[in-house]
Design a protein around this motif. Structure first.
Motif, PDB file in Angstrom:
ATOM      1  N   ALA A  58      -1.375  -7.199  -7.968  1.00 56.25           N
ATOM      2  CA  ALA A  58      -0.604  -7.811  -9.029  1.00 56.25           C
ATOM      3  C   ALA A  58      -1.250  -8.305  -9.865  1.00 56.25           C
ATOM      4  CB  ALA A  58       0.413  -9.125  -8.074  1.00 56.25           C
ATOM      5  N   GLY A  59      -2.525  -8.640 -10.042  1.00 63.77           N
ATOM      6  CA  GLY A  59      -3.359  -9.311 -10.875  1.00 63.77           C
ATOM      7  C   GLY A  59      -3.775  -8.137 -12.097  1.00 63.77           C
ATOM      8  N   GLY A  60      -3.200  -6.888 -11.985  1.00 63.45           N
ATOM      9  CA  GLY A  60      -3.737  -5.948 -13.103  1.00 63.45           C
ATOM     10  C   GLY A  60      -4.813  -5.342 -12.871  1.00 63.45           C
ATOM     11  N   ALA A  61      -5.786  -5.689 -11.998  1.00 71.47           N
ATOM     12  CA  ALA A  61      -6.864  -5.039 -11.592  1.00 71.47           C
ATOM     13  C   ALA A  61      -6.695  -3.457 -11.199  1.00 71.47           C
ATOM     14  CB  ALA A  61      -7.908  -5.634 -10.568  1.00 71.47           C
ATOM     15  N   ALA A  62      -7.508  -2.505 -11.326  1.00 70.87           N
ATOM     16  CA  ALA A  62      -7.483  -1.344 -10.927  1.00 70.87           C
ATOM     17  C   ALA A  62      -7.256  -1.185  -9.521  1.00 70.87           C
ATOM     18  CB  ALA A  62      -8.720  -0.699 -11.310  1.00 70.87           C
ATOM     19  N   PRO A  63      -6.279  -0.371  -8.910  1.00 71.53           N
ATOM     20  CA  PRO A  63      -6.112  -0.256  -7.471  1.00 71.53           C
ATOM     21  C   PRO A  63      -7.459   0.361  -6.919  1.00 71.53           C
ATOM     22  CG  PRO A  63      -4.625   1.302  -8.710  1.00 71.53           C
ATOM     23  CD  PRO A  63      -5.721   0.530  -9.803  1.00 71.53           C
ATOM     24  N   ALA A  64      -7.524  -0.129  -5.824  1.00 72.48           N
ATOM     25  CA  ALA A  64      -8.645   0.322  -4.948  1.00 72.48           C
ATOM     26  C   ALA A  64      -8.151   1.560  -3.873  1.00 72.48           C
ATOM     27  CB  ALA A  64      -9.171  -0.832  -4.169  1.00 72.48           C
ATOM     28  N   ALA A  65      -8.978   2.466  -3.760  1.00 70.84           N
ATOM     29  CA  ALA A  65      -8.493   3.766  -2.984  1.00 70.84           C
ATOM     30  C   ALA A  65      -9.331   3.623  -1.749  1.00 70.84           C
ATOM     31  CB  ALA A  65      -8.746   4.932  -3.330  1.00 70.84           C
ATOM     32  N   ALA A  66      -8.654   3.711  -0.538  1.00 72.72           N
ATOM     33  CA  ALA A  66      -9.305   3.859   0.774  1.00 72.72           C
ATOM     34  C   ALA A  66     -10.030   4.992   0.875  1.00 72.72           C
ATOM     35  CB  ALA A  66      -8.289   3.722   1.764  1.00 72.72           C
ATOM     36  N   PRO A  67     -10.973   5.047   1.842  1.00 72.62           N
ATOM     37  CA  PRO A  67     -11.748   6.221   1.862  1.00 72.62           C
ATOM     38  C   PRO A  67     -10.850   7.322   2.376  1.00 72.62           C
ATOM     39  CG  PRO A  67     -12.834   4.458   3.219  1.00 72.62           C
ATOM     40  CD  PRO A  67     -11.792   3.880   2.646  1.00 72.62           C
ATOM     41  N   ALA A  68     -10.947   8.563   1.872  1.00 75.39           N
ATOM     42  CA  ALA A  68     -10.451   9.842   2.154  1.00 75.39           C
ATOM     43  C   ALA A  68     -10.796  10.319   3.133  1.00 75.39           C
ATOM     44  CB  ALA A  68     -10.424  10.708   0.691  1.00 75.39           C
ATOM     45  N   MET A  69      -9.712  10.671   4.183  1.00 72.44           N
ATOM     46  CA  MET A  69     -10.278  11.531   5.472  1.00 72.44           C
ATOM     47  C   MET A  69      -9.524  13.053   5.295  1.00 72.44           C
ATOM     48  SD  MET A  69     -11.757   9.285   6.959  1.00 72.44           S
ATOM     49  CE  MET A  69     -12.051   9.940   8.453  1.00 72.44           C
ATOM     50  N   PRO A  70     -10.244  13.958   5.425  1.00 76.08           N
ATOM     51  CA  PRO A  70      -9.602  15.209   5.302  1.00 76.08           C
ATOM     52  C   PRO A  70      -8.803  15.622   6.423  1.00 76.08           C
ATOM     53  CG  PRO A  70     -12.147  15.486   5.296  1.00 76.08           C
ATOM     54  CD  PRO A  70     -11.757  13.926   5.561  1.00 76.08           C
TER      55      PRO A  70
ATOM     56  N   MET B  11       0.907  -1.227  -0.201  1.00 76.18           N
ATOM     57  CA  MET B  11       0.149  -0.278   0.162  1.00 76.18           C
ATOM     58  C   MET B  11       0.921   1.264  -0.027  1.00 76.18           C
ATOM     59  SD  MET B  11      -3.301  -0.291   1.973  1.00 76.18           S
ATOM     60  CE  MET B  11      -4.356  -1.498   2.422  1.00 76.18           C
ATOM     61  N   LYS B  12       0.574   2.376  -0.736  1.00 70.44           N
ATOM     62  CA  LYS B  12       0.964   3.417  -0.555  1.00 70.44           C
ATOM     63  C   LYS B  12       0.159   4.704  -0.371  1.00 70.44           C
ATOM     64  CE  LYS B  12       4.442   2.680  -4.288  1.00 70.44           C
ATOM     65  NZ  LYS B  12       4.999   3.032  -5.586  1.00 70.44           N
ATOM     66  N   SER B  13       0.964   5.621   0.630  1.00 68.73           N
ATOM     67  CA  SER B  13      -0.226   6.697   1.048  1.00 68.73           C
ATOM     68  C   SER B  13       0.387   7.866   0.366  1.00 68.73           C
ATOM     69  CB  SER B  13       0.046   6.939   2.436  1.00 68.73           C
ATOM     70  OG  SER B  13      -0.428   5.699   3.097  1.00 68.73           O
ATOM     71  N   TYR B  14      -0.720   8.634  -0.108  1.00 63.08           N
ATOM     72  CA  TYR B  14      -0.337  10.073  -0.643  1.00 63.08           C
ATOM     73  C   TYR B  14      -1.214  11.133   0.120  1.00 63.08           C
ATOM     74  CZ  TYR B  14       1.254   7.180  -4.664  1.00 63.08           C
ATOM     75  OH  TYR B  14       1.748   6.308  -5.365  1.00 63.08           O
ATOM     76  N   THR B  15      -0.845  12.446   0.164  1.00 63.97           N
ATOM     77  CA  THR B  15      -1.481  13.522   0.457  1.00 63.97           C
ATOM     78  C   THR B  15      -1.649  14.312  -0.678  1.00 63.97           C
ATOM     79  OG1 THR B  15      -0.285  13.506   2.484  1.00 63.97           O
ATOM     80  CG2 THR B  15      -1.361  15.561   2.006  1.00 63.97           C
ATOM     81  N   ILE B  16      -3.197  14.479  -1.018  1.00 64.31           N
ATOM     82  CA  ILE B  16      -3.579  15.204  -2.170  1.00 64.31           C
ATOM     83  C   ILE B  16      -4.354  16.301  -1.637  1.00 64.31           C
ATOM     84  CG2 ILE B  16      -5.124  15.071  -4.126  1.00 64.31           C
ATOM     85  CD1 ILE B  16      -4.522  12.210  -4.021  1.00 64.31           C
ATOM     86  N   THR B  17      -3.961  17.398  -2.206  1.00 63.27           N
ATOM     87  CA  THR B  17      -4.900  18.719  -2.038  1.00 63.27           C
ATOM     88  C   THR B  17      -5.856  19.240  -3.005  1.00 63.27           C
ATOM     89  OG1 THR B  17      -2.770  19.456  -0.646  1.00 63.27           O
ATOM     90  CG2 THR B  17      -4.600  21.162  -1.162  1.00 63.27           C
ATOM     91  N   VAL B  18      -6.958  19.328  -2.648  1.00 64.85           N
ATOM     92  CA  VAL B  18      -8.048  19.791  -3.419  1.00 64.85           C
ATOM     93  C   VAL B  18      -8.698  20.970  -2.984  1.00 64.85           C
ATOM     94  CG1 VAL B  18     -10.318  19.137  -4.652  1.00 64.85           C
ATOM     95  CG2 VAL B  18      -8.488  17.571  -4.368  1.00 64.85           C
ATOM     96  N   ASN B  19      -8.722  22.085  -3.648  1.00 66.67           N
ATOM     97  CA  ASN B  19      -9.265  23.453  -3.214  1.00 66.67           C
ATOM     98  C   ASN B  19      -8.762  23.772  -1.785  1.00 66.67           C
ATOM     99  OD1 ASN B  19     -10.850  23.714  -5.796  1.00 66.67           O
ATOM    100  ND2 ASN B  19     -12.605  22.642  -4.930  1.00 66.67           N
ATOM    101  N   GLY B  20      -7.564  23.825  -1.552  1.00 65.57           N
ATOM    102  CA  GLY B  20      -7.161  24.050  -0.290  1.00 65.57           C
ATOM    103  C   GLY B  20      -7.113  23.154   0.885  1.00 65.57           C
ATOM    104  N   VAL B  21      -8.006  21.959   0.772  1.00 70.99           N
ATOM    105  CA  VAL B  21      -8.092  20.953   1.663  1.00 70.99           C
ATOM    106  C   VAL B  21      -7.365  19.844   1.276  1.00 70.99           C
ATOM    107  CG1 VAL B  21      -9.727  19.339   2.815  1.00 70.99           C
ATOM    108  CG2 VAL B  21     -10.498  21.628   1.990  1.00 70.99           C
ATOM    109  N   ALA B  22      -6.507  19.329   2.408  1.00 69.12           N
ATOM    110  CA  ALA B  22      -5.616  18.170   2.243  1.00 69.12           C
ATOM    111  C   ALA B  22      -6.246  16.857   2.602  1.00 69.12           C
ATOM    112  CB  ALA B  22      -4.327  18.176   3.072  1.00 69.12           C
ATOM    113  N   TYR B  23      -6.129  15.819   1.990  1.00 65.76           N
ATOM    114  CA  TYR B  23      -6.559  14.581   1.979  1.00 65.76           C
ATOM    115  C   TYR B  23      -5.506  13.619   1.884  1.00 65.76           C
ATOM    116  CZ  TYR B  23     -11.146  16.831   0.416  1.00 65.76           C
ATOM    117  OH  TYR B  23     -12.302  17.609   0.587  1.00 65.76           O
ATOM    118  N   GLU B  24      -5.716  12.753   3.077  1.00 67.43           N
ATOM    119  CA  GLU B  24      -4.720  11.311   2.889  1.00 67.43           C
ATOM    120  C   GLU B  24      -5.413  10.318   2.302  1.00 67.43           C
ATOM    121  OE1 GLU B  24      -1.648  10.668   4.158  1.00 67.43           O
ATOM    122  OE2 GLU B  24      -1.577  12.788   4.844  1.00 67.43           O
ATOM    123  N   VAL B  25      -4.647   9.837   1.293  1.00 67.91           N
ATOM    124  CA  VAL B  25      -5.186   8.859   0.435  1.00 67.91           C
ATOM    125  C   VAL B  25      -4.437   7.509   0.355  1.00 67.91           C
ATOM    126  CG1 VAL B  25      -5.981   8.201  -1.914  1.00 67.91           C
ATOM    127  CG2 VAL B  25      -6.340  10.354  -1.042  1.00 67.91           C
TER     128      VAL B  25
END
Length: 126
Positions: free
Chosen positions: A21-33, A1-15
């Motif tokens: 490994a199976g080539g399926a699209a990665p699933a994102a955990a619920p964003a917590m502001p 798992m990898k964690s990222y901090t993404i800022t949208v309209n001045g609000v930072a979200y931890e994602v």
């Protein structure tokens, strides 16, 4: 798992993104502001020249925030209603500030290059 901090309209979200490994699209955990990022306070606008402020009865105010680009008159000069007194530059546009009445320039309360906010008194006319 990898964690990222993404800022949208001045609000930072931890994602957190799960790698698969199976080539399926990665699933994102619920964003917590997160708490909004702290920014440095804006510097105060330069103070108007108090000695000449309010010398005339009619004020010529900045119509928008910008920079004083050109001053077309001098104190004591006669002006007509609608005549350009000062030109502001805002968003790469030149905006003329005009005299509201026929009269004489009583004061010029700014200088070329000054940053001004909307409503700042630029000059006065008697």
């Amino acid at each position: 798992m990898k964690s990222y901090t993404i800022t949208v309209n001045g609000v930072a979200y931890e994602v957190t993104v799960e790698e698969s490994a199976g080539g399926a699209a990665p699933a994102a955990a619920p964003a917590m502001p997160k708490a909004p990022a702290q920014t440095a306070p804006m510097p105060a606008a330069p103070a108007a020249k108090a000695a000449s402020a309010g010398a005339g009865a009619n004020k010529i105010e900045a119509g928008a925030a910008g920079k004083v680009f050109k001053i077309d008159v001098k104190v004591g000069q006669a002006v007509k209603k609608g005549e350009t007194v000062i030109i502001l530059e805002a968003m790469k546009m030149e905006i003329p500030m005009v005299s509201p009445v026929d009269g004489t320039i009583a004061s010029i309360d700014c200088a070329v290059g000054d940053a001004v906010e909307a409503g700042t008194v630029l000059a006065t006319v008697d």
